[in-house]
Design a protein around this motif. Sequence first.
Motif, short mmCIF file in Angstrom:
data_model
loop_
_atom_site.label_atom_id
_atom_site.label_comp_id
_atom_site.label_asym_id
_atom_site.label_seq_id
_atom_site.Cartn_x
_atom_site.Cartn_y
_atom_site.Cartn_z
N GLN A 138 0.84 -1.20 0.00
CA GLN A 138 0.00 0.00 0.00
C GLN A 138 0.87 1.25 0.00
OE1 GLN A 138 -3.24 0.37 -0.49
NE2 GLN A 138 -3.29 -1.84 -0.80
N LEU A 139 1.97 1.20 0.73
CA LEU A 139 2.90 2.32 0.74
C LEU A 139 3.43 2.56 -0.67
CD1 LEU A 139 4.74 4.47 2.01
CD2 LEU A 139 6.34 2.62 2.57
N ALA A 140 3.83 1.50 -1.35
CA ALA A 140 4.35 1.64 -2.71
C ALA A 140 3.29 2.25 -3.63
CB ALA A 140 4.80 0.29 -3.23
N LYS A 141 2.06 1.81 -3.49
CA LYS A 141 0.98 2.36 -4.30
C LYS A 141 0.74 3.84 -3.99
CE LYS A 141 -1.35 -2.06 -4.87
NZ LYS A 141 -2.51 -2.88 -4.51
N GLY A 147 3.31 10.32 -7.49
CA GLY A 147 4.29 10.62 -8.53
C GLY A 147 5.73 10.40 -8.10
N LEU A 148 5.94 9.80 -6.95
CA LEU A 148 7.29 9.51 -6.45
C LEU A 148 7.69 8.12 -6.95
CD1 LEU A 148 6.75 10.89 -2.85
CD2 LEU A 148 7.98 12.00 -4.73
N LEU A 149 7.95 8.04 -8.25
CA LEU A 149 8.11 6.75 -8.90
C LEU A 149 9.36 6.00 -8.48
CD1 LEU A 149 6.81 7.70 -12.45
CD2 LEU A 149 5.55 6.81 -10.49
N GLU A 155 10.18 0.60 -3.10
CA GLU A 155 9.29 -0.05 -2.13
C GLU A 155 8.71 -1.35 -2.70
OE1 GLU A 155 8.26 -0.45 1.58
OE2 GLU A 155 9.32 1.34 0.88
N PHE A 156 8.31 -1.34 -3.98
CA PHE A 156 7.83 -2.57 -4.62
C PHE A 156 8.92 -3.63 -4.60
CE2 PHE A 156 4.51 0.01 -6.99
CZ PHE A 156 3.41 -0.64 -6.42
#
Length: 166
Positions: A138-141, A147-149, A155-156
């Motif tokens: 969820q954090l990664a999403k 926009g912090l790709l 994180e992913f």
Amino acid sequence: YQKAIELDVNSPAWVYRHLGFALQQQQRSEEAVEAYQKAISLQPDDVDAYRLLGQAQGKLRDLDGTISSYQKAIKLSAEVPIWVYLNLGEALSQKGREEEAILAYEKALELEPENLGIQQLLEGVIARKEAHEGDRCQLAKQLQREGLLDEALAEFRRVLAEDGSN
């Protein structure tokens, strides 16, 4: 400024600080960092040199250096411009140090309580902190939505390293 330094090897710290600023204006951040560091070596309590050093380090994506320089500027003087707290908050957030980022943004909000942009930054870090404490995916999403790709991708990757079947 370079000529002044060439003519007088004992130039005062402010000359190096101004040289750093001029170099930074020319997008020569690495050289600016060196000039600011020289200014600091000559005058270790130069708040402006630390502020500007943090800014130049930020341009070079040296987050640890940025954080250290801004924190030193704040330690030397509580009277720093709001952008120091904002840049510090951003660097801390990018390093995943949400608690400290929240404190930096809260200080910025104290200086400009009606600033909706700062309120949004603060809310975003709080949401990331809460997501981080819960589901890492969820954090990664959340990072991706903001926009912090690069941060989302990192994180992913952490999620996959912990659970390759996710």
